[in-house]
Design a protein around this motif. Structure first.
Motif, PDB file in Angstrom:
ATOM      1  N   ASN A  78       0.841  -1.179   0.000  1.00  0.00           N
ATOM      2  CA  ASN A  78       0.000   0.000   0.000  1.00  0.00           C
ATOM      3  C   ASN A  78       0.887   1.243   0.000  1.00  0.00           C
ATOM      4  O   ASN A  78       1.615   1.483   0.954  1.00  0.00           O
ATOM      5  CB  ASN A  78      -0.902  -0.015   1.236  1.00  0.00           C
ATOM      6  CG  ASN A  78      -1.812   1.181   1.303  1.00  0.00           C
ATOM      7  OD1 ASN A  78      -1.713   2.104   0.496  1.00  0.00           O
ATOM      8  ND2 ASN A  78      -2.703   1.166   2.264  1.00  0.00           N
ATOM      9  N   LEU A  79       0.815   2.026  -1.051  1.00  0.00           N
ATOM     10  CA  LEU A  79       1.666   3.208  -1.165  1.00  0.00           C
ATOM     11  C   LEU A  79       0.901   4.500  -0.892  1.00  0.00           C
ATOM     12  O   LEU A  79       1.263   5.559  -1.391  1.00  0.00           O
ATOM     13  CB  LEU A  79       2.315   3.272  -2.547  1.00  0.00           C
ATOM     14  CG  LEU A  79       3.256   2.129  -2.898  1.00  0.00           C
ATOM     15  CD1 LEU A  79       3.899   2.364  -4.255  1.00  0.00           C
ATOM     16  CD2 LEU A  79       4.320   1.943  -1.845  1.00  0.00           C
ATOM     17  N   VAL A  95      14.465  -9.923  -7.465  1.00  0.00           N
ATOM     18  CA  VAL A  95      13.109  -9.743  -6.947  1.00  0.00           C
ATOM     19  C   VAL A  95      12.260  -9.091  -8.030  1.00  0.00           C
ATOM     20  O   VAL A  95      12.777  -8.430  -8.932  1.00  0.00           O
ATOM     21  CB  VAL A  95      13.055  -8.890  -5.654  1.00  0.00           C
ATOM     22  CG1 VAL A  95      13.861  -9.538  -4.533  1.00  0.00           C
ATOM     23  CG2 VAL A  95      13.510  -7.470  -5.902  1.00  0.00           C
ATOM     24  N   ALA A  96      10.952  -9.295  -7.943  1.00  0.00           N
ATOM     25  CA  ALA A  96       9.988  -8.641  -8.828  1.00  0.00           C
ATOM     26  C   ALA A  96       9.220  -7.637  -7.972  1.00  0.00           C
ATOM     27  O   ALA A  96       8.733  -7.976  -6.904  1.00  0.00           O
ATOM     28  CB  ALA A  96       9.038  -9.662  -9.430  1.00  0.00           C
ATOM     29  N   ILE A  97       9.162  -6.408  -8.431  1.00  0.00           N
ATOM     30  CA  ILE A  97       8.446  -5.361  -7.705  1.00  0.00           C
ATOM     31  C   ILE A  97       7.225  -4.977  -8.528  1.00  0.00           C
ATOM     32  O   ILE A  97       7.327  -4.753  -9.730  1.00  0.00           O
ATOM     33  CB  ILE A  97       9.353  -4.137  -7.468  1.00  0.00           C
ATOM     34  CG1 ILE A  97      10.539  -4.528  -6.586  1.00  0.00           C
ATOM     35  CG2 ILE A  97       8.560  -2.996  -6.846  1.00  0.00           C
ATOM     36  CD1 ILE A  97      11.573  -3.428  -6.406  1.00  0.00           C
ATOM     37  N   GLU A  98       6.085  -4.915  -7.867  1.00  0.00           N
ATOM     38  CA  GLU A  98       4.860  -4.512  -8.545  1.00  0.00           C
ATOM     39  C   GLU A  98       4.347  -3.226  -7.913  1.00  0.00           C
ATOM     40  O   GLU A  98       4.035  -3.186  -6.719  1.00  0.00           O
ATOM     41  CB  GLU A  98       3.789  -5.585  -8.451  1.00  0.00           C
ATOM     42  CG  GLU A  98       2.541  -5.205  -9.227  1.00  0.00           C
ATOM     43  CD  GLU A  98       1.487  -6.287  -9.225  1.00  0.00           C
ATOM     44  OE1 GLU A  98       0.304  -5.931  -9.273  1.00  0.00           O
ATOM     45  OE2 GLU A  98       1.842  -7.469  -9.164  1.00  0.00           O
ATOM     46  N   ILE A  99       4.281  -2.184  -8.730  1.00  0.00           N
ATOM     47  CA  ILE A  99       3.730  -0.915  -8.264  1.00  0.00           C
ATOM     48  C   ILE A  99       2.211  -1.078  -8.260  1.00  0.00           C
ATOM     49  O   ILE A  99       1.615  -1.401  -9.292  1.00  0.00           O
ATOM     50  CB  ILE A  99       4.141   0.249  -9.188  1.00  0.00           C
ATOM     51  CG1 ILE A  99       5.669   0.331  -9.296  1.00  0.00           C
ATOM     52  CG2 ILE A  99       3.558   1.566  -8.674  1.00  0.00           C
ATOM     53  CD1 ILE A  99       6.155   1.288 -10.370  1.00  0.00           C
ATOM     54  N   SER A 105      -1.970   3.133  -8.711  1.00  0.00           N
ATOM     55  CA  SER A 105      -1.792   4.428  -8.060  1.00  0.00           C
ATOM     56  C   SER A 105      -1.279   5.405  -9.103  1.00  0.00           C
ATOM     57  O   SER A 105      -1.068   5.045 -10.250  1.00  0.00           O
ATOM     58  CB  SER A 105      -0.797   4.312  -6.896  1.00  0.00           C
ATOM     59  OG  SER A 105       0.443   3.802  -7.371  1.00  0.00           O
ATOM     60  N   THR A 106      -1.049   6.620  -8.690  1.00  0.00           N
ATOM     61  CA  THR A 106      -0.533   7.641  -9.601  1.00  0.00           C
ATOM     62  C   THR A 106       0.791   8.177  -9.072  1.00  0.00           C
ATOM     63  O   THR A 106       0.907   8.529  -7.895  1.00  0.00           O
ATOM     64  CB  THR A 106      -1.526   8.809  -9.734  1.00  0.00           C
ATOM     65  OG1 THR A 106      -2.763   8.288 -10.228  1.00  0.00           O
ATOM     66  CG2 THR A 106      -1.014   9.867 -10.687  1.00  0.00           C
ATOM     67  N   GLY A 107       1.796   8.207  -9.946  1.00  0.00           N
ATOM     68  CA  GLY A 107       3.074   8.837  -9.627  1.00  0.00           C
ATOM     69  C   GLY A 107       3.945   8.104  -8.624  1.00  0.00           C
ATOM     70  O   GLY A 107       4.802   8.713  -7.992  1.00  0.00           O
ATOM     71  N   LYS A 108       3.795   6.822  -8.477  1.00  0.00           N
ATOM     72  CA  LYS A 108       4.585   6.063  -7.502  1.00  0.00           C
ATOM     73  C   LYS A 108       5.797   5.428  -8.167  1.00  0.00           C
ATOM     74  O   LYS A 108       5.942   5.411  -9.380  1.00  0.00           O
ATOM     75  CB  LYS A 108       3.720   5.000  -6.824  1.00  0.00           C
ATOM     76  CG  LYS A 108       2.530   5.581  -6.065  1.00  0.00           C
ATOM     77  CD  LYS A 108       2.980   6.509  -4.945  1.00  0.00           C
ATOM     78  CE  LYS A 108       1.769   7.030  -4.173  1.00  0.00           C
ATOM     79  NZ  LYS A 108       2.101   7.787  -3.019  1.00  0.00           N
ATOM     80  N   ILE A 109       6.696   4.870  -7.336  1.00  0.00           N
ATOM     81  CA  ILE A 109       7.974   4.312  -7.789  1.00  0.00           C
ATOM     82  C   ILE A 109       8.075   2.862  -7.334  1.00  0.00           C
ATOM     83  O   ILE A 109       7.692   2.535  -6.204  1.00  0.00           O
ATOM     84  CB  ILE A 109       9.144   5.135  -7.203  1.00  0.00           C
ATOM     85  CG1 ILE A 109       9.033   6.601  -7.630  1.00  0.00           C
ATOM     86  CG2 ILE A 109      10.494   4.547  -7.604  1.00  0.00           C
ATOM     87  CD1 ILE A 109       9.962   7.534  -6.872  1.00  0.00           C
ATOM     88  N   GLY A 110       8.654   2.021  -8.165  1.00  0.00           N
ATOM     89  CA  GLY A 110       8.904   0.632  -7.771  1.00  0.00           C
ATOM     90  C   GLY A 110      10.082   0.537  -6.823  1.00  0.00           C
ATOM     91  O   GLY A 110       9.963   0.096  -5.688  1.00  0.00           O
ATOM     92  N   LEU A 111      11.259   0.955  -7.295  1.00  0.00           N
ATOM     93  CA  LEU A 111      12.492   0.919  -6.499  1.00  0.00           C
ATOM     94  C   LEU A 111      13.117   2.306  -6.494  1.00  0.00           C
ATOM     95  O   LEU A 111      13.422   2.855  -7.557  1.00  0.00           O
ATOM     96  CB  LEU A 111      13.482  -0.096  -7.077  1.00  0.00           C
ATOM     97  CG  LEU A 111      14.887  -0.107  -6.455  1.00  0.00           C
ATOM     98  CD1 LEU A 111      14.842  -0.501  -4.984  1.00  0.00           C
ATOM     99  CD2 LEU A 111      15.807  -1.046  -7.228  1.00  0.00           C
ATOM    100  N   SER A 120       0.749  -2.769 -13.208  1.00  0.00           N
ATOM    101  CA  SER A 120      -0.580  -2.883 -13.783  1.00  0.00           C
ATOM    102  C   SER A 120      -1.532  -1.927 -13.061  1.00  0.00           C
ATOM    103  O   SER A 120      -1.724  -2.018 -11.853  1.00  0.00           O
ATOM    104  CB  SER A 120      -1.070  -4.321 -13.641  1.00  0.00           C
ATOM    105  OG  SER A 120      -2.373  -4.423 -14.145  1.00  0.00           O
ATOM    106  N   GLY A 121      -2.070  -0.977 -13.789  1.00  0.00           N
ATOM    107  CA  GLY A 121      -2.988  -0.010 -13.193  1.00  0.00           C
ATOM    108  C   GLY A 121      -2.305   1.214 -12.622  1.00  0.00           C
ATOM    109  O   GLY A 121      -2.956   2.150 -12.169  1.00  0.00           O
ATOM    110  N   ALA A 122      -0.988   1.239 -12.635  1.00  0.00           N
ATOM    111  CA  ALA A 122      -0.255   2.411 -12.140  1.00  0.00           C
ATOM    112  C   ALA A 122      -0.204   3.464 -13.248  1.00  0.00           C
ATOM    113  O   ALA A 122      -0.018   3.145 -14.417  1.00  0.00           O
ATOM    114  CB  ALA A 122       1.155   2.024 -11.719  1.00  0.00           C
ATOM    115  N   VAL A 123      -0.377   4.723 -12.853  1.00  0.00           N
ATOM    116  CA  VAL A 123      -0.387   5.827 -13.807  1.00  0.00           C
ATOM    117  C   VAL A 123       0.808   6.729 -13.510  1.00  0.00           C
ATOM    118  O   VAL A 123       1.068   7.058 -12.346  1.00  0.00           O
ATOM    119  CB  VAL A 123      -1.707   6.634 -13.692  1.00  0.00           C
ATOM    120  CG1 VAL A 123      -1.703   7.819 -14.635  1.00  0.00           C
ATOM    121  CG2 VAL A 123      -2.898   5.730 -13.940  1.00  0.00           C
TER     122      VAL A 123
END
Length: 182
Positions: A114-115, A134-138, A141-147, A163-166
Motif C-alpha cells: 500500500n503506497l 526480486v519482482a516489484i509490482e507498483i 496508483s498515480t506517480g509512484k515508484i517501484g524501487l 498494472s494499473g499504475a499511472v
C-alpha cells in the motif's frame, strides 16, 4: 656477560638501553597484533524470510522483520527472501549499515504494498546495499515508484511492473553518485 667490576661507558650503556627498548617495543607490538587477530569481530547476519531453501540464518516472518534485524546488526547483512507474494510493503533499507537482499527460489519473490503514504515500494537509502532477483509490482496508483535507489547501490535482476499504475517510475536513482542497475 661482562666480567664483574667492569664499567660500561656512556655510549655502551645507551646502546644497551636502546636494544632493551627496541626489544620491549617489538614484544608489545607483537602482542597488540595478536590481540587484533583474535579479537571478536562484528559479524554480519543472515536473515531468512519465510525459509528460502538453503538459507542458514535467523528466521524472519516478514521482510520488515528482517530489515529491522539488519538495521540492528553490525556489518553488511544478508536478507534472503523465499519465492512468494509479499504485499505488506512499502519497505526501506535504513541508512545504518549496508544490506544485501536476495530473492531465492524457483520464481522471484513479488514485492508490493500500500503506497498511500509512501513514494516507493522499496527504498534503499544505504550506500553499498544491493537488491537482487526480486519482482516489484507498483500497485494501482498515480506517480509512484517501484524501487528508489540511493547513492552507490545496486539493483541486479530486478523487474518492475505496474498494472494499473499511472505516471509510475520503475526504478529511480536519487543521487548523482554511481549506482548499478542491471
Amino acid at each position: 656477560m661482562m666480567p664483574e667490576g667492569t664499567m660500561l661507558s656512556n655510549s655502551a650503556r645507551a646502546r644497551s638501553t636502546a636494544r632493551r627498548t627496541a626489544a620491549a617495543f617489538a614484544i608489545a607490538a607483537s602482542c597488540f597484533l595478536i590481540a587484533l587477530a583474535v579479537a571478536p569481530r562484528a559479524n554480519a547476519a543472515t536473515f531468512c524470510v519465510l525459509s528460502p531453501a538453503g538459507c542458514s540464518g535467523t528466521a524472519a516472518g516478514s521482510i520488515e522483520t528482517a530489515l529491522i534485524g539488519a538495521a540492528l546488526s553490525p556489518g553488511t547483512d544478508r536478507i534472503e527472501i523465499a519465492s512468494g507474494n509479499y504485499g505488506d510493503g512499502p519497505w526501506t533499507v535504513a541508512n545504518t549499515n549496508p544490506v544485501r537482499i536476495y530473492g531465492i527460489g524457483p520464481t522471484k519473490p513479488k514485492l508490493t504494498g500500500n503506497l498511500s503514504s509512501a513514494a516507493a515500494v522499496l527504498t534503499i537509502d544505504n550506500a553499498g546495499s544491493t537488491v537482487s532477483d526480486v519482482a516489484i509490482e507498483i500497485p494501482a496508483s498515480t506517480g509512484k515508484i517501484g524501487l528508489q535507489a540511493g547513492a552507490n547501490t545496486e539493483a541486479i535482476g530486478v523487474s518492475v511492473t505496474g498494472s494499473g499504475a499511472v505516471n509510475a517510475t520503475g526504478i529511480a536513482i536519487s543521487s548523482n553518485n554511481a549506482s548499478k542497475i542491471e
